[in-house]
Write a protein that holds these residues in place. Structure first.
Motif, PDB file in Angstrom:
ATOM      1  N   LEU A   1      -8.536  30.909  13.940  1.00 48.39           N
ATOM      2  CA  LEU A   1      -7.413  31.271  14.798  1.00 48.39           C
ATOM      3  C   LEU A   1      -7.343  32.774  15.006  1.00 48.39           C
ATOM      4  O   LEU A   1      -7.946  33.543  14.267  1.00 48.39           O
TER       5      LEU A   1
ATOM      6  N   LYS B   1      -4.350  25.915  12.192  1.00 48.35           N
ATOM      7  CA  LYS B   1      -5.670  25.331  12.502  1.00 48.35           C
ATOM      8  C   LYS B   1      -6.661  26.474  12.670  1.00 48.35           C
ATOM      9  O   LYS B   1      -6.367  27.445  13.361  1.00 48.35           O
TER      10      LYS B   1
ATOM     11  N   CYS C   1      -1.692  30.110  27.554  1.00 49.64           N
ATOM     12  CA  CYS C   1      -2.350  29.206  26.596  1.00 49.64           C
ATOM     13  C   CYS C   1      -2.470  27.802  27.197  1.00 49.64           C
ATOM     14  O   CYS C   1      -3.490  27.129  27.024  1.00 49.64           O
TER      15      CYS C   1
ATOM     16  N   SER D   1      -9.747  28.687  19.831  1.00 51.84           N
ATOM     17  CA  SER D   1      -8.776  27.978  20.670  1.00 51.84           C
ATOM     18  C   SER D   1      -7.440  27.738  19.962  1.00 51.84           C
ATOM     19  O   SER D   1      -6.701  26.827  20.307  1.00 51.84           O
ATOM     20  N   ASN D   2      -7.160  28.560  18.930  1.00 48.11           N
ATOM     21  CA  ASN D   2      -5.858  28.481  18.260  1.00 48.11           C
ATOM     22  C   ASN D   2      -5.238  29.866  18.179  1.00 48.11           C
ATOM     23  O   ASN D   2      -5.870  30.799  17.675  1.00 48.11           O
TER      24      ASN D   2
ATOM     25  N   ILE E   1      -5.380  26.432  25.039  1.00 48.79           N
ATOM     26  CA  ILE E   1      -5.305  27.052  23.705  1.00 48.79           C
ATOM     27  C   ILE E   1      -4.121  26.433  22.970  1.00 48.79           C
ATOM     28  O   ILE E   1      -3.018  26.353  23.521  1.00 48.79           O
ATOM     29  N   ASP E   2      -4.346  26.019  21.724  1.00 51.70           N
ATOM     30  CA  ASP E   2      -3.257  25.509  20.901  1.00 51.70           C
ATOM     31  C   ASP E   2      -2.463  26.718  20.367  1.00 51.70           C
ATOM     32  O   ASP E   2      -3.063  27.658  19.864  1.00 51.70           O
ATOM     33  N   TYR E   3      -1.144  26.700  20.504  1.00 56.32           N
ATOM     34  CA  TYR E   3      -0.384  27.887  20.096  1.00 56.32           C
ATOM     35  C   TYR E   3       0.788  27.519  19.189  1.00 56.32           C
ATOM     36  O   TYR E   3       1.234  26.368  19.169  1.00 56.32           O
ATOM     37  N   SER E   4       1.236  28.516  18.435  1.00 57.24           N
ATOM     38  CA  SER E   4       2.396  28.299  17.582  1.00 57.24           C
ATOM     39  C   SER E   4       3.193  29.595  17.428  1.00 57.24           C
ATOM     40  O   SER E   4       2.617  30.677  17.277  1.00 57.24           O
TER      41      SER E   4
END
Ligand code: KG4
Ligand code: ZN
Length: 337
Positions: free
Chosen positions: A132, A129, A285, A263-264, A290-293
């Motif tokens: 990032l 997303k 996060c 926010s990614n 925060i969106d995280y991966s």
């Protein structure tokens, strides 16, 4: 819509790997042949030995990948190959294999930057997303990258000296842990006490990192203790070292997210497997929304699935290489066209 099958080939260091990925996110089959056991005796990767093993294994690895996938070369839409950064002799084997397959079967050849592969390993988990921030932490790199869109890599910070994985491996060596020592230090860090005083390296407002001072501090500490006839409390040292690394890495990553109003977050590279870094980043996060991966553990270290995942987007964007493609050992991420 027609499905797109990309064959990925990765030989930049000491893993010979091939993978077939469907539509950039669905792994069909991956084969990774690691040479770690061969290089362990030398305390690190020996480039000449690595290339010889790539030569010996590349055809077999590709063949096994097709067998596992139950697919044939005619099913493949593009061949994505790592052409840098990495060891030039190792890269050459993958590049030559990919060129040969592309030429004989008239399949587009897609040039891939290894670091983009680490980043796109996250697409095997969930779609990226944008915008990032990518924290790329591996044996050879420590970088913060801002991405506005697919394949738009803007480096905002990096290490001024040693890469983080390299530092893990050197610290491990000093306390007698075989190469690659990162995973053992990570495990011990959860079993010891933070009882050694270590300097917080390059604790400034930049997005850059420096690990050579921390590494030297640990080497000196170990030598001093040995000269005094004292034992090093190895697990405590692992804990103090990892806590220091986690603090500086997470501080600069969170600052980048804030400053760039992003926010990614995605984390990539071999050191993305680190439990200490994962736990702390996830905690921060979640606190900051925060969106995280993180990639699955098997896709953190070098593999061809991540090269095929990156190759899918390069394919859609029309990036193609001709048959005069050559490996580039110091290829920069921003050079990707
Ligand atoms: O990405 P990678 O497979 O190779 C490069 O492109 O450099 O990363 C390998 C590095 C090694 O330095 C290894 O010690 C480190 O990743 N590593 C770890 C962990 N797992 C692998 N470092 C710290 N904690 C881990 N759990
Ligand atoms: Zn790598």
């Amino acid at each position: 819509m027609k499905n797109i099958y990309i064959l990925g080939i990765e030989t930049s260091c000491d893993e010979t790997s091939a993978s077939i990925v469907k539509n950039g996110c669905e792994e069909i089959s991956t084969v990774v042949l690691s040479q770690i056991d061969i290089h362990k005796d030398f305390g690190g990767v020996v480039p000449e030995i690595a290339s010889r093993h790539h030569v010996k294994n590349i055809s077999m690895v590709i063949e096994e990948c097709f067998q596992k996938a139950n697919l044939q070369i005619k099913d493949i839409d593009g061949i994505a190959v790592t052409y840098g950064p990495g060891l030039v002799g190792s890269l050459l084997i993958g590049v030559e294999a990919a060129k040969t397959l592309a030429y004989i079967n008239k399949i587009p050849l897609i040039p891939i930057n290894h670091m983009s592969g680490h980043i796109y390993a996250n697409e095997l988990v969930k779609p990226l997303k944008f915008p990032l921030i990518a924290l790329v932490i591996s044996g050879g790199h420590t970088e913060l990258i801002y991405m506005k869109e697919h394949y738009q890599f803007q480096k905002i910070g990096g290490t001024l000296d040693d890469a983080i994985g390299e530092c893990y491996d050197k610290v491990a060596r000093v306390i007698g842990v075989p190469y690659p020592g990162g995973p053992t230090i990570d495990k011990w860090a959860h079993e010891g006490n933070d009882s050694y005083q270590l300097p917080l390296p390059l604790n400034d407002d930049s997005y850059n990192f420096s690990f050579s001072g921390l590494k030297s501090a640990i080497i000196n500490l170990a030598h001093n203790e040995m000269q005094r006839g004292n034992d090093i409390r190895k697990k405590d040292l692992a804990t103090s070292f990892q806590n220091t690394v986690v603090e500086i890495i997470t501080k600069k990553t969170m600052k980048a997210l804030k400053d760039y109003q992003v926010s990614n977050l995605i984390v990539a590279g071999g050191v993305a497997a680190n439990k200490g870094i994962r736990e702390r980043l996830i905690e921060l996060c979640e606190k900051e929304n925060i969106d995280y991966s993180f990639p699955d553990i098997q896709y953190c270290t070098d593999n061809a699935a991540m090269i095929a995942a990156s190759g899918y987007h390069a394919y859609l964007l029309g990036y193609r290489a001709s048959l005069d493609l050559n490996p580039k050992s110091n290829l920069e991420l921003s050079n990707v066209k």
